[in-house]
Design a protein around this motif. Sequence first.
Motif, PDB file in Angstrom:
ATOM      1  N   LEU A  13       0.825  -1.212   0.000  1.00  0.00           N
ATOM      2  CA  LEU A  13       0.000   0.000   0.000  1.00  0.00           C
ATOM      3  C   LEU A  13       0.856   1.257   0.000  1.00  0.00           C
ATOM      4  N   LYS A  14       1.991   1.195   0.658  1.00  0.00           N
ATOM      5  CA  LYS A  14       2.919   2.330   0.665  1.00  0.00           C
ATOM      6  C   LYS A  14       3.419   2.617  -0.748  1.00  0.00           C
ATOM      7  N   VAL A  15       3.735   1.558  -1.488  1.00  0.00           N
ATOM      8  CA  VAL A  15       4.169   1.717  -2.878  1.00  0.00           C
ATOM      9  C   VAL A  15       3.031   2.306  -3.710  1.00  0.00           C
ATOM     10  N   GLN A  16       1.825   1.796  -3.539  1.00  0.00           N
ATOM     11  CA  GLN A  16       0.673   2.311  -4.292  1.00  0.00           C
ATOM     12  C   GLN A  16       0.422   3.784  -3.995  1.00  0.00           C
ATOM     13  N   ARG A  17       0.505   4.163  -2.725  1.00  0.00           N
ATOM     14  CA  ARG A  17       0.294   5.573  -2.358  1.00  0.00           C
ATOM     15  C   ARG A  17       1.377   6.466  -2.956  1.00  0.00           C
ATOM     16  N   LYS A  18       2.610   5.964  -2.968  1.00  0.00           N
ATOM     17  CA  LYS A  18       3.705   6.742  -3.546  1.00  0.00           C
ATOM     18  C   LYS A  18       3.400   7.091  -4.998  1.00  0.00           C
ATOM     19  N   TRP A  19       2.899   6.111  -5.763  1.00  0.00           N
ATOM     20  CA  TRP A  19       2.623   6.343  -7.179  1.00  0.00           C
ATOM     21  C   TRP A  19       1.363   7.158  -7.392  1.00  0.00           C
ATOM     22  N   ALA A  20       0.447   7.123  -6.464  1.00  0.00           N
ATOM     23  CA  ALA A  20      -0.759   7.947  -6.582  1.00  0.00           C
ATOM     24  C   ALA A  20      -0.416   9.428  -6.436  1.00  0.00           C
ATOM     25  N   ASP A  21       0.656   9.721  -5.710  1.00  0.00           N
ATOM     26  CA  ASP A  21       1.042  11.111  -5.448  1.00  0.00           C
ATOM     27  C   ASP A  21       2.054  11.676  -6.438  1.00  0.00           C
ATOM     28  N   ILE A  22       2.624  10.840  -7.289  1.00  0.00           N
ATOM     29  CA  ILE A  22       3.643  11.318  -8.224  1.00  0.00           C
ATOM     30  C   ILE A  22       2.991  12.090  -9.368  1.00  0.00           C
TER      31      ILE A  22
END
Length: 84
Positions: A13-22
Amino acid sequence: EATQEQALEELMLKVQRKWADIEFVVSPYKDTKDVYILGSLDDIMVALEDSMVTMTTILASRFVSGIRAEVDKLNRQLRLFSDT
């Protein structure tokens, strides 16, 4: 075992959130109308490398079986992005 699986899910989920914010920066290409080029990719490449290392860690865990489908999907998306 459930605790370990939850920890892996949180990493994913941390990886997914990182890409949602890029955000990808695009700039107009010369004087051409409706043609754009990507701006600096340094931060994006660092995020990609970090994400791929995290996904490798998750996939290497013996506790990944419960979330394997989601992990595989995200890993495929990151690999596709890396290849293009």
